[in-house]
Design a protein around this motif. Sequence first.
Motif, PDB file in Angstrom:
ATOM      1  N   THR A 244       0.972  -1.084   0.031  1.00  5.42           N
ATOM      2  CA  THR A 244      -0.063  -0.004   0.059  1.00  5.42           C
ATOM      3  C   THR A 244       0.952   1.078   0.042  1.00  5.42           C
ATOM      4  N   GLU A 245       0.387   2.472   0.390  1.00  4.44           N
ATOM      5  CA  GLU A 245       1.135   3.487   0.282  1.00  4.44           C
ATOM      6  C   GLU A 245       2.221   3.816   1.426  1.00  4.44           C
ATOM      7  N   VAL A 246       1.821   3.015   2.486  1.00  5.55           N
ATOM      8  CA  VAL A 246       2.603   3.149   3.656  1.00  5.55           C
ATOM      9  C   VAL A 246       3.379   1.995   4.188  1.00  5.55           C
ATOM     10  N   ARG A 247       2.771   0.807   3.892  1.00  8.50           N
ATOM     11  CA  ARG A 247       3.615  -0.454   4.159  1.00  8.50           C
ATOM     12  C   ARG A 247       3.413  -1.881   3.478  1.00  8.50           C
ATOM     13  N   ALA A 248       4.276  -2.695   3.543  1.00  8.22           N
ATOM     14  CA  ALA A 248       4.172  -3.889   2.874  1.00  8.22           C
ATOM     15  C   ALA A 248       3.483  -4.773   3.680  1.00  8.22           C
ATOM     16  N   TYR A 249       2.847  -5.843   2.769  1.00  8.31           N
ATOM     17  CA  TYR A 249       2.042  -7.068   3.582  1.00  8.31           C
ATOM     18  C   TYR A 249       2.361  -8.305   2.977  1.00  8.31           C
ATOM     19  N   GLY A 275       7.533  -0.776   6.990  1.00  8.25           N
ATOM     20  CA  GLY A 275       7.832   0.138   5.886  1.00  8.25           C
ATOM     21  C   GLY A 275       7.392  -0.716   4.636  1.00  8.25           C
ATOM     22  N   LEU A 276       7.851  -0.209   3.568  1.00  9.74           N
ATOM     23  CA  LEU A 276       7.521  -1.108   2.123  1.00  9.74           C
ATOM     24  C   LEU A 276       8.324  -2.085   1.744  1.00  9.74           C
ATOM     25  N   ASN A 277       9.039  -2.665   2.853  1.00 16.98           N
ATOM     26  CA  ASN A 277      10.024  -3.816   2.339  1.00 16.98           C
ATOM     27  C   ASN A 277       9.589  -4.739   3.462  1.00 16.98           C
ATOM     28  N   ASN A 279      11.598  -6.717   4.693  1.00 19.50           N
ATOM     29  CA  ASN A 279      13.085  -6.980   5.793  1.00 19.50           C
ATOM     30  C   ASN A 279      12.711  -5.947   6.691  1.00 19.50           C
ATOM     31  N   GLU A 280      11.839  -4.989   6.682  1.00 19.36           N
ATOM     32  CA  GLU A 280      11.547  -4.276   7.826  1.00 19.36           C
ATOM     33  C   GLU A 280      10.960  -4.827   8.954  1.00 19.36           C
ATOM     34  N   ASP A 281      10.739  -3.928  10.004  1.00 22.19           N
ATOM     35  CA  ASP A 281      10.213  -4.669  11.374  1.00 22.19           C
ATOM     36  C   ASP A 281       8.793  -5.016  11.175  1.00 22.19           C
ATOM     37  N   VAL A 282       8.455  -5.992  11.786  1.00 25.62           N
ATOM     38  CA  VAL A 282       7.111  -6.575  11.904  1.00 25.62           C
ATOM     39  C   VAL A 282       6.189  -5.491  12.749  1.00 25.62           C
ATOM     40  N   LYS A 283       5.279  -4.909  11.982  1.00 29.85           N
ATOM     41  CA  LYS A 283       4.194  -4.056  13.056  1.00 29.85           C
ATOM     42  C   LYS A 283       3.258  -4.809  13.630  1.00 29.85           C
ATOM     43  N   TRP A 284       2.653  -5.816  13.098  1.00 33.74           N
ATOM     44  CA  TRP A 284       1.538  -6.873  13.488  1.00 33.74           C
ATOM     45  C   TRP A 284       1.327  -7.861  12.954  1.00 33.74           C
ATOM     46  N   THR A 285       0.772  -8.870  13.178  1.00 28.72           N
ATOM     47  CA  THR A 285       0.611 -10.192  12.465  1.00 28.72           C
ATOM     48  C   THR A 285      -0.836 -10.513  12.753  1.00 28.72           C
TER      49      THR A 285
END
Length: 294
Positions: A244-249, A275-277, A279-285
Amino acid sequence: MTKHTHIIAIIIFSFFLLNSCSQDDTCTEQAWYQDSDGDGFGNLSNSKQSCTQPEGYVSDNTDFDDNNSTSNPDAIELCNGIDDNGNGIIDENATICGELNVCENGTCVTAVIYYKDADGDLFGNPNDSIIAGNNAPTNYVIDNTDCDDMNSSINPEAKENLSDSVDNNCNGEVDELIITGETWFFQRDDSTSCSNGGSLGGGEPYDFVFLNNNTVSFTDPGSLSSSSFNLTGANLTLEMVYLTEVRAYKFIGNYVYSESTREFLGSFIYTAYEGLNTNEDVKWTCEGSTEIFK
């Protein structure tokens, strides 16, 4: 003339008369048949008995049309809608049409190969064919892709039964599951739970297509960055990454196909990144169950 001379004459005449009668008595009459068209074949319905052949009559009685010299048992069958040789079949083996053509209803038309459709499923047996014209013979079709012409449930358009050890759809494989090329729908269950305390909810189903290169075309919101799937028997693993515009899923799901309901049932893990990769930190699952169906 003297009396003696008269006696001699009577004796000579009587001799010739007796000799003639003797010859007539030994004559055996036979049946002769009228040959009106002069083709050498006679009319069975018009005959006469005679010791000698009458003019216009022959010994043969096999002419079925004594008014047409081209119609007789020795005639060449033509493509004319007529039984030329009198065998009871019209235009059989007509040679006048030439190569790549056949005779149909008294007219030469382009030859077509038809295949036996014994089970009536509109798919023909490639090993049983016949050549005809524009009209397919009874129980014959143009198709030749049936792999079992004694079973109407087995043909190229049949659904594959995954447990009968039979090639139901004639593709050369047994009990295989084909999922590519058709639209499927992805539906989350309402019980989906997330690590941030929220829930994705069921929502409306998304439609997608399994592609032949083992990727998918998916309509989930966002831009599909990558995808892959692996189908082994009835077991499906599906992985998708979209932005999306702000993050990767990232979505990873494991499913098993149910032949009775004709759908995939299983669970998934859905990960959102900072973020959009990926490899970035996990925000939630989020975890839950889903259905993939047509």
